[in-house]
Design a protein around this motif. Structure first.
Motif, PDB file in Angstrom:
ATOM      1  N   ASP A 111       1.829  -5.093   4.376  1.00  0.00           N
ATOM      2  CA  ASP A 111       0.382  -5.223   4.264  1.00  0.00           C
ATOM      3  C   ASP A 111      -0.230  -4.218   3.296  1.00  0.00           C
ATOM      4  OD1 ASP A 111       0.687  -2.932   5.823  1.00  0.00           O
ATOM      5  OD2 ASP A 111      -0.683  -3.580   7.403  1.00  0.00           O
ATOM      6  N   ARG A 112       0.366  -3.043   3.194  1.00  0.00           N
ATOM      7  CA  ARG A 112      -0.129  -2.019   2.262  1.00  0.00           C
ATOM      8  C   ARG A 112       1.049  -1.396   1.534  1.00  0.00           C
ATOM      9  NH1 ARG A 112      -3.372   0.069   6.783  1.00  0.00           N
ATOM     10  NH2 ARG A 112      -2.082   1.932   6.718  1.00  0.00           N
ATOM     11  N   SER A 130       3.847  -7.868   7.089  1.00  0.00           N
ATOM     12  CA  SER A 130       2.803  -8.898   7.061  1.00  0.00           C
ATOM     13  C   SER A 130       3.348 -10.284   6.786  1.00  0.00           C
ATOM     14  CB  SER A 130       1.742  -8.552   6.009  1.00  0.00           C
ATOM     15  OG  SER A 130       2.324  -8.528   4.722  1.00  0.00           O
TER      16      SER A 130
END
Length: 165
Positions: A82-83, A142
């Motif tokens: 996700d990051r 994710s």
């Protein structure tokens, strides 16, 4: 975080012959290896130790037949995060390092994924459990895309030494 730079070590023709032989069969005795590469045992052993000290020979392993041990399913898993932060990546890498099912883990580019894993498990039920109870529970994961190996076409641990000068 500083970027590590690898220092390339020069290997000569004799070193390449040694490396080719130990990649084929790491169980060779020093005497057998020396005979195969055309050296006497003492210089052969010195060269092997120098290759180990230089970090070129990293470790010696035994390759097992995973199917004969009941590990019939090999999966390639592409994982999106996700990051893209050092902390997220460090957390992910620390977690997967503890999973014995994971044979290889690569940080990759060029896909809609950040990591590629090679995983070996007994069957699809075990894979399903591994995916849902371990991989997807890692903070930051994710997206997951799984592919399953139907047949091994090339399966080698040997590096191509022909590029070395």
């Amino acid at each position: 975080m500083p970027i590590k730079t690898e220092i390339l070590i020069q290997v000569d023709k004799t070193d390449r012959r040694i490396l080719a032989q130990v990649q084929k069969d790491a169980s060779l005795t020093n005497q057998q290896l020396a005979e195969k590469v055309g050296l006497s045992p003492s210089p052969c052993l010195r060269r092997v130790r120098a290759l180990e000290d230089a970090g070129i020979i990293v470790r010696t392993v035994t390759v097992l037949d995973h199917k004969k041990l009941g590990l019939a399913l090999t999966a390639i898993i592409l994982i999106g995060m996700d990051r893209h932060t050092p902390e997220r990546f460090a957390t992910f890498e620390e977690q997967v390092s503890g999973y014995p099912e994971v044979l290889e883990c690569y940080l990759v580019t060029g896909h809609d994924a950040d990591y590629m894993l090679k995983v070996v498990v007994p069957d699809m039920d075990h894979y399903h459990h591994f995916l849902l109870n371990q991989i997807t529970r890692i903070q930051g994961v994710s997206g997951v895309h799984s592919s399953f190996v139907l047949r091994r076409v090339i399966d080698s641990t040997a590096l191509p030494l022909g590029y070395l000068s």
